[in-house]
Design an enzyme around this catalytic site. Structure first.
Site, PDB file in Angstrom:
ATOM      1  N   GLY A 103       0.798  -1.220   0.000  1.00 24.26           N
ATOM      2  CA  GLY A 103       0.000   0.000   0.000  1.00 24.26           C
ATOM      3  C   GLY A 103       0.829   1.268   0.000  1.00 24.26           C
ATOM      4  O   GLY A 103       2.027   1.248  -0.243  1.00 24.26           O
ATOM      5  N   TYR A 104       0.159   2.394   0.265  1.00 21.96           N
ATOM      6  CA  TYR A 104       0.746   3.726   0.144  1.00 21.96           C
ATOM      7  C   TYR A 104       1.304   3.856  -1.279  1.00 21.96           C
ATOM      8  O   TYR A 104       2.468   4.160  -1.508  1.00 21.96           O
ATOM      9  CB  TYR A 104       1.829   3.970   1.202  1.00 21.96           C
ATOM     10  CG  TYR A 104       1.928   5.434   1.583  1.00 21.96           C
ATOM     11  CD1 TYR A 104       0.891   6.058   2.281  1.00 21.96           C
ATOM     12  CD2 TYR A 104       3.023   6.202   1.205  1.00 21.96           C
ATOM     13  CE1 TYR A 104       0.957   7.403   2.591  1.00 21.96           C
ATOM     14  CE2 TYR A 104       3.092   7.551   1.513  1.00 21.96           C
ATOM     15  CZ  TYR A 104       2.069   8.139   2.206  1.00 21.96           C
ATOM     16  OH  TYR A 104       2.124   9.471   2.510  1.00 21.96           O
ATOM     17  N   LEU A 105       0.416   3.584  -2.221  1.00 18.45           N
ATOM     18  CA  LEU A 105       0.809   3.386  -3.614  1.00 18.45           C
ATOM     19  C   LEU A 105       1.332   4.666  -4.269  1.00 18.45           C
ATOM     20  O   LEU A 105       0.822   5.758  -4.018  1.00 18.45           O
ATOM     21  CB  LEU A 105      -0.392   2.849  -4.411  1.00 18.45           C
ATOM     22  CG  LEU A 105      -1.030   1.558  -3.872  1.00 18.45           C
ATOM     23  CD1 LEU A 105      -2.181   1.117  -4.776  1.00 18.45           C
ATOM     24  CD2 LEU A 105      -0.002   0.441  -3.740  1.00 18.45           C
ATOM     25  N   HIS A 106       2.338   4.493  -5.109  1.00 19.29           N
ATOM     26  CA  HIS A 106       2.940   5.606  -5.852  1.00 19.29           C
ATOM     27  C   HIS A 106       3.130   5.176  -7.305  1.00 19.29           C
ATOM     28  O   HIS A 106       2.685   4.081  -7.695  1.00 19.29           O
ATOM     29  CB  HIS A 106       4.260   6.027  -5.195  1.00 19.29           C
ATOM     30  CG  HIS A 106       5.192   4.885  -4.923  1.00 19.29           C
ATOM     31  ND1 HIS A 106       5.792   4.149  -5.918  1.00 19.29           N
ATOM     32  CD2 HIS A 106       5.612   4.326  -3.753  1.00 19.29           C
ATOM     33  CE1 HIS A 106       6.559   3.215  -5.389  1.00 19.29           C
ATOM     34  NE2 HIS A 106       6.451   3.282  -4.066  1.00 19.29           N
ATOM     35  N   GLY A 151       8.642  -5.239  -8.875  1.00 20.10           N
ATOM     36  CA  GLY A 151       9.463  -4.118  -9.322  1.00 20.10           C
ATOM     37  C   GLY A 151      10.944  -4.433  -9.192  1.00 20.10           C
ATOM     38  O   GLY A 151      11.373  -5.130  -8.268  1.00 20.10           O
ATOM     39  N   GLN A 187       7.221 -10.188   7.653  1.00 21.40           N
ATOM     40  CA  GLN A 187       8.444  -9.809   6.940  1.00 21.40           C
ATOM     41  C   GLN A 187       9.163  -8.633   7.590  1.00 21.40           C
ATOM     42  O   GLN A 187      10.156  -8.140   7.061  1.00 21.40           O
ATOM     43  CB  GLN A 187       8.154  -9.526   5.460  1.00 21.40           C
ATOM     44  CG  GLN A 187       7.366  -8.260   5.197  1.00 21.40           C
ATOM     45  CD  GLN A 187       6.929  -8.180   3.744  1.00 21.40           C
ATOM     46  OE1 GLN A 187       6.153  -9.006   3.256  1.00 21.40           O
ATOM     47  NE2 GLN A 187       7.447  -7.199   3.013  1.00 21.40           N
ATOM     48  N   GLY A 197       5.547   3.984  -8.846  1.00 18.63           N
ATOM     49  CA  GLY A 197       6.235   2.699  -9.021  1.00 18.63           C
ATOM     50  C   GLY A 197       5.236   1.563  -9.031  1.00 18.63           C
ATOM     51  O   GLY A 197       5.241   0.701  -9.919  1.00 18.63           O
ATOM     52  N   HIS A 198       4.335   1.573  -8.026  1.00 13.31           N
ATOM     53  CA  HIS A 198       3.288   0.554  -7.989  1.00 13.31           C
ATOM     54  C   HIS A 198       2.400   0.666  -9.234  1.00 13.31           C
ATOM     55  O   HIS A 198       1.988  -0.350  -9.809  1.00 13.31           O
ATOM     56  CB  HIS A 198       2.390   0.742  -6.754  1.00 13.31           C
ATOM     57  CG  HIS A 198       3.106   0.613  -5.440  1.00 13.31           C
ATOM     58  ND1 HIS A 198       3.342   1.685  -4.617  1.00 13.31           N
ATOM     59  CD2 HIS A 198       3.622  -0.458  -4.797  1.00 13.31           C
ATOM     60  CE1 HIS A 198       3.965   1.271  -3.517  1.00 13.31           C
ATOM     61  NE2 HIS A 198       4.155  -0.024  -3.601  1.00 13.31           N
ATOM     62  N   GLN A 216      14.127  -9.570  -4.070  1.00 15.89           N
ATOM     63  CA  GLN A 216      12.780 -10.139  -3.903  1.00 15.89           C
ATOM     64  C   GLN A 216      12.342 -10.840  -5.189  1.00 15.89           C
ATOM     65  O   GLN A 216      11.797 -11.947  -5.160  1.00 15.89           O
ATOM     66  CB  GLN A 216      11.800  -9.032  -3.533  1.00 15.89           C
ATOM     67  CG  GLN A 216      10.349  -9.460  -3.529  1.00 15.89           C
ATOM     68  CD  GLN A 216       9.456  -8.381  -2.945  1.00 15.89           C
ATOM     69  OE1 GLN A 216       9.166  -8.384  -1.780  1.00 15.89           O
ATOM     70  NE2 GLN A 216       9.021  -7.455  -3.786  1.00 15.89           N
TER      71      GLN A 216
HETATM   72  P1  AMP Z   1       5.914  -2.507  -1.660  1.00 14.04           P
HETATM   73  O1  AMP Z   1       4.557  -1.907  -1.530  1.00 14.04           O
HETATM   74  O2  AMP Z   1       7.021  -1.574  -1.299  1.00 14.04           O
HETATM   75  O3  AMP Z   1       6.030  -3.864  -1.012  1.00 14.04           O
HETATM   76  O4  AMP Z   1       6.117  -2.767  -3.216  1.00 14.04           O
HETATM   77  C1  AMP Z   1       5.216  -3.534  -3.943  1.00 14.04           C
HETATM   78  C2  AMP Z   1       5.791  -3.795  -5.320  1.00 14.04           C
HETATM   79  O5  AMP Z   1       6.018  -2.549  -5.978  1.00 14.04           O
HETATM   80  C3  AMP Z   1       7.136  -4.529  -5.273  1.00 14.04           C
HETATM   81  O6  AMP Z   1       7.181  -5.472  -6.335  1.00 14.04           O
HETATM   82  C4  AMP Z   1       8.127  -3.421  -5.506  1.00 14.04           C
HETATM   83  O7  AMP Z   1       9.328  -3.859  -6.100  1.00 14.04           O
HETATM   84  C5  AMP Z   1       7.350  -2.517  -6.449  1.00 14.04           C
HETATM   85  N1  AMP Z   1       7.894  -1.166  -6.407  1.00 14.04           N
HETATM   86  C6  AMP Z   1       8.070  -0.392  -5.310  1.00 14.04           C
HETATM   87  N2  AMP Z   1       8.666   0.775  -5.638  1.00 14.04           N
HETATM   88  C7  AMP Z   1       8.897   0.719  -6.981  1.00 14.04           C
HETATM   89  C8  AMP Z   1       9.483   1.607  -7.920  1.00 14.04           C
HETATM   90  N3  AMP Z   1       9.978   2.774  -7.567  1.00 14.04           N
HETATM   91  N4  AMP Z   1       9.521   1.230  -9.209  1.00 14.04           N
HETATM   92  C9  AMP Z   1       9.023   0.023  -9.599  1.00 14.04           C
HETATM   93  N5  AMP Z   1       8.454  -0.855  -8.757  1.00 14.04           N
HETATM   94  C10 AMP Z   1       8.388  -0.515  -7.468  1.00 14.04           C
END
Ligand code: AMP
Length: 296
Positions: free
Chosen positions: A30-33, A146, A60, A35-36, A152
């Site tokens: 969550g807290y999506l940006h 990502g 985790q 990248g997500h 991961q």
């Molecule tokens: P998280 O919410 O941080 O667990 O990330 C969820 C997914 O989004 C994971 O597969 C991350 O690798 C991917 N992700 C997070 N930040 C980025 C980013 N800046 N660019 C691309 N993928 C991202």
């Protein structure tokens, strides 16, 4: 639509599976940006249905980590998913995921023990466990990760192969802020000064890329310790001494076993983790040796 009950989501995805529909799945905390969003867009492009899970997975996080303070904003996450026509947002209940008598864990040996696995003991065991559960609940066709969290990706790729999940794993390149900082939910923790200094992680990777390119052009041996030293020197000289900054790791590992390599003569990852104040940030550069290509 937000669903939090496991049986409810299972019934929906079972029906989709029966219809032969392709399900694209994006696991997140969550807290999506943006990248997500890049992962979601990729899933949207290649599947009939898209599911995003939002779960700050307690297994985790280490004891002294940021589980309780991890940023959350379900309304804004929902808006981002709606904008991208995501069919289902799965927000499971922690007690249903891990009831008090919970016993079973999935772990990928070796690949998990270096880099983030070294400094975050048990982290990947938690990641692999929760993903095994999600894969069984959702039964997706494609899953998206990502490149920012490159270890991961390789750990989960191995989990999928070793446990015979019938799922295609897809890697999406890192999305960055304009100045190069990799987007992350944890960037929210950065003070203004830390934010300014944090771009040096990216810049150090660019230094490494240029160094490797030049060595390759001159047909010279590329020693890992030379690259690491160059990056460390750059970070030492460019990060403001007045801010709280601590290098966690800076390593060069191969992509098969995630083991340190002494010479850059195969596909490898230059991976960095650094703490700025309370934010532990990671970034990396993937080098495809045969093609001479960089992913950053
Ligand atoms: P998280 O919410 O941080 O667990 O990330 C969820 C997914 O989004 C994971 O597969 C991350 O690798 C991917 N992700 C997070 N930040 C980025 C980013 N800046 N660019 C691309 N993928 C991202």
């Amino acid at each position: 639509m937000i669903v939090s009950n496991i049986n409810e989501i299972r019934n929906i995805t079972k029906a989709w599976n029966l219809e032969g529909l392709k399900i694209g799945y994006v696991p997140t905390m969550g807290y999506l940006h943006d990248g997500h969003e890049a992962l979601i867009k990729q899933a949207r492009k290649n599947n009939d249905k898209v599911i995003v899970s939002i779960f700050v997975n307690p297994t985790q996080f280490g004891v002294n980590e940021d589980l309780s303070s991890y940023p959350r904003d379900l309304d804004s996450d929902e808006a981002l998913c709606d904008k991208n026509n995501v069919e289902l947002i799965f927000v499971p209940d922690e007690k249903e995921m891990y009831p008090s008598n919970y016993k079973t864990y999935a772990d990928v040996n070796d690949l998990s023990s270096n880099l983030c696995g070294l400094s975050r003991e048990g982290h990947f065991k938690g990641v692999c466990t929760v993903l095994t559960k999600f894969f069984n609940i959702i039964n997706p066709t494609n899953v998206y990760f990502g490149k920012k969290d490159i270890q991961q990706f390789f750990v989960v790729k191995r989990l999928i192969e070793d446990f015979n999940f019938d799922i295609n794993i897809n890697l999406v390149n890192t999305i960055r802020e304009e100045d190069g900082l990799a987007m992350s939910s944890r960037n929210k923790y950065l003070t203004k000064a830390e934010r300014l200094n944090s771009i040096n992680l990216y810049k150090s990777l660019i230094k490494a890329r240029d160094f490797i390119n030049e060595k390759r052009l001159n047909k010279e041996i590329i020693k890992s310790n030379e690259v690491i030293e160059l990056m460390k020197n750059y970070l030492d000289s460019s990060i403001d001494k007045n801010i709280e900054s601590k290098l966690d790791y800076l390593k060069i590992v191969d992509t098969n076993e995630i083991k340190d390599i002494t010479e850059i003569n195969k596909d490898c990852i230059i991976a960095i983790a650094n703490k700025f104040g309370r934010a532990r940030l990671i970034d990396n550069l993937v080098y495809r040796y045969d093609k001479g290509e960089f992913m950053i």
